[in-house]
Enzyme design. Structure first.
Site, PDB file in Angstrom:
ATOM      1  N   ASN A   1       4.811   2.560   6.813  1.00 55.13           N
ATOM      2  CA  ASN A   1       3.706   1.720   7.204  1.00 55.13           C
ATOM      3  C   ASN A   1       4.413   0.569   7.754  1.00 55.13           C
ATOM      4  OD1 ASN A   1       1.528   0.258   8.005  1.00 55.13           O
ATOM      5  ND2 ASN A   1       0.644   0.486   5.679  1.00 55.13           N
TER       6      ASN A   1
ATOM      7  N   LYS B   1       2.906  -1.952   9.243  1.00 55.39           N
ATOM      8  CA  LYS B   1       1.775  -2.990   9.201  1.00 55.39           C
ATOM      9  C   LYS B   1       1.747  -4.011  10.601  1.00 55.39           C
ATOM     10  CE  LYS B   1       2.121  -2.927   4.249  1.00 55.39           C
ATOM     11  NZ  LYS B   1       1.837  -3.429   2.980  1.00 55.39           N
TER      12      LYS B   1
ATOM     13  N   HIS C   1      -6.549   1.566   3.873  1.00 57.08           N
ATOM     14  CA  HIS C   1      -5.337   0.729   3.177  1.00 57.08           C
ATOM     15  C   HIS C   1      -6.240  -0.410   2.720  1.00 57.08           C
ATOM     16  CE1 HIS C   1      -1.764  -1.687   2.752  1.00 57.08           C
ATOM     17  NE2 HIS C   1      -1.126  -0.487   2.808  1.00 57.08           N
TER      18      HIS C   1
ATOM     19  N   GLU D   1      -5.333  -3.362   2.498  1.00 63.20           N
ATOM     20  CA  GLU D   1      -5.298  -4.559   3.270  1.00 63.20           C
ATOM     21  C   GLU D   1      -6.472  -4.590   4.135  1.00 63.20           C
ATOM     22  OE1 GLU D   1      -1.336  -4.271   4.554  1.00 63.20           O
ATOM     23  OE2 GLU D   1      -0.500  -4.713   2.666  1.00 63.20           O
TER      24      GLU D   1
ATOM     25  N   GLU E   1      -1.930   3.762  -4.125  1.00 63.61           N
ATOM     26  CA  GLU E   1      -1.266   2.172  -3.718  1.00 63.61           C
ATOM     27  C   GLU E   1      -1.946   1.270  -4.645  1.00 63.61           C
ATOM     28  OE1 GLU E   1       0.864   2.144   0.396  1.00 63.61           O
ATOM     29  OE2 GLU E   1      -1.136   1.394   0.644  1.00 63.61           O
TER      30      GLU E   1
ATOM     31  N   GLY F   1       3.949  -5.156  -2.090  1.00 58.83           N
ATOM     32  CA  GLY F   1       4.513  -6.162  -1.389  1.00 58.83           C
ATOM     33  C   GLY F   1       4.800  -7.210  -2.410  1.00 58.83           C
TER      34      GLY F   1
ATOM     35  N   SER G   1       5.877  -1.357  -3.264  1.00 60.89           N
ATOM     36  CA  SER G   1       7.116  -1.772  -3.490  1.00 60.89           C
ATOM     37  C   SER G   1       8.463  -0.506  -3.607  1.00 60.89           C
ATOM     38  CB  SER G   1       7.341  -2.787  -4.839  1.00 60.89           C
ATOM     39  OG  SER G   1       6.287  -3.749  -4.386  1.00 60.89           O
TER      40      SER G   1
HETATM   41  P1  13P Z   1       5.324  -2.303   0.232  1.00 68.19           P
HETATM   42  O1  13P Z   1       6.195  -1.190   0.158  1.00 68.19           O
HETATM   43  O2  13P Z   1       5.779  -3.585   1.251  1.00 68.19           O
HETATM   44  O3  13P Z   1       4.871  -2.911  -1.351  1.00 68.19           O
HETATM   45  O4  13P Z   1       4.021  -1.968   0.966  1.00 68.19           O
HETATM   46  C1  13P Z   1       3.391  -0.630   0.442  1.00 68.19           C
HETATM   47  C2  13P Z   1       2.255  -0.492   1.558  1.00 68.19           C
HETATM   48  O5  13P Z   1       1.153  -0.947   1.492  1.00 68.19           O
HETATM   49  C3  13P Z   1       2.196   0.876   2.581  1.00 68.19           C
HETATM   50  O6  13P Z   1       1.169   1.010   2.799  1.00 68.19           O
END
Ligand code: 13P
Length: 251
Positions: free
Chosen positions: A11, A13, A97, A99, A169, A175, A215
């Site tokens: 992803n 982002k 997601h 976010e 997740e 992150g 992560s």
């Molecule tokens: P990270 O791998 O940066 O922690 O992000 C995970 C994520 O949100 C994938 O959709």
């Protein structure tokens, strides 16, 4: 692991201009072996989807979108429909997601509408679920997962969901460099599979792929993949560099 084919998804982002996206995709297309055991998907930003598809269309890499709107078309400034995504070459759509839920007002109800729109346009949905740190501390993880899975899939039947993917997740692991332990991941994945089994029956639950996200790095992927209900990963930060993502794909 069962007979489920592992899926490692990147992803991206809100990262990469078109040129940057194309360069990363070119490196991946050169390096990911055809007919490998693991399925690979990348989800670039909307602006780069068509160009990235051009690069990967003859490779084993699948294209995914990071979101979609549930209406086919209309006066919805700034939104993108499932039909539009399909026309760029997308086969997958990441939906719900954290976010989106945290920063853009996404709710279980709108997640459900988006899942239905994806299915109607033959986009495989990747439904994202996961608890916040406060929710985990309050021992509400299972309650949150139950709500997100059941509301997200409300009104659907097993026959509509053969290609459903769920990504677990935990928000506190995204992150942050704080990966869930393999036991925490396994417990949540097992619980999600049991929710799907209760609601949709054993055949769907058995073939459902559940990805872990939060992560994921080259140094933790292989341990995660040893767990019975971990069928792959949804990778954020570590998917941005082609070389790092390739290491994860070849865990
Ligand atoms: P990270 O791998 O940066 O922690 O992000 C995970 C994520 O949100 C994938 O959709």
């Amino acid at each position: 692991m069962s007979g489920r084919r592992p899926l490692i998804a990147g992803n991206w982002k809100m990262h990469k201009t078109c040129d940057e996206a194309v360069k990363t995709a070119q490196t991946l297309a050169r390096s990911i072996p055809p007919a490998g055991d693991t399925e690979v998907m990348i989800a670039p930003p909307f602006t780069a989807l068509a160009q990235v598809f051009d690069v990967i269309k003859n490779s084993p890499i699948e294209l995914g979108a990071q979101n979609l709107h549930w209406k086919n078309q209309g006066a919805y400034t700034g939104e993108i429909s499932a039909a539009m995504l399909k026309s760029t070459g997308c086969g997958y759509a990441i939906i719900g997601h954290s976010e989106r839920r945290q920063f853009f007002g996404e709710t279980d109800a709108t997640v459900n509408l988006r899942i239905k729109a994806a299915i109607a346009h033959s986009l495989n949905p990747v439904l994202c679920v996961g608890e916040t740190e406060e929710e985990r501390d309050a021992e509400a993880t299972f309650k949150i997962l139950d709500r997100q899975v059941n509301k997200g899939l409300e009104g659907l039947v097993a026959d509509q969901l053969p290609d459903l993917v769920i990504a677990y997740e935990p928000v506190w692991a995204i992150g942050t460099g704080k990966t869930a332990t393999i036991d925490q991941a396994q417990e949540a994945h097992w619980f999600i599979r049991s929710l799907v089994e209760k609601r949709f029956g054993n055949p769907l639950a058995n073939c459902l792929r559940i990805l872990y996200g939060g992560s994921v790095k080259p140094n933790n992927i292989s341990d995660l993949m040893t767990m019975a209900d971990v069928d792959g990963a949804l990778v954020g930060g570590a998917s941005l560099e082609a070389e790092t993502f390739i290491q994860i794909v070849s865990y």
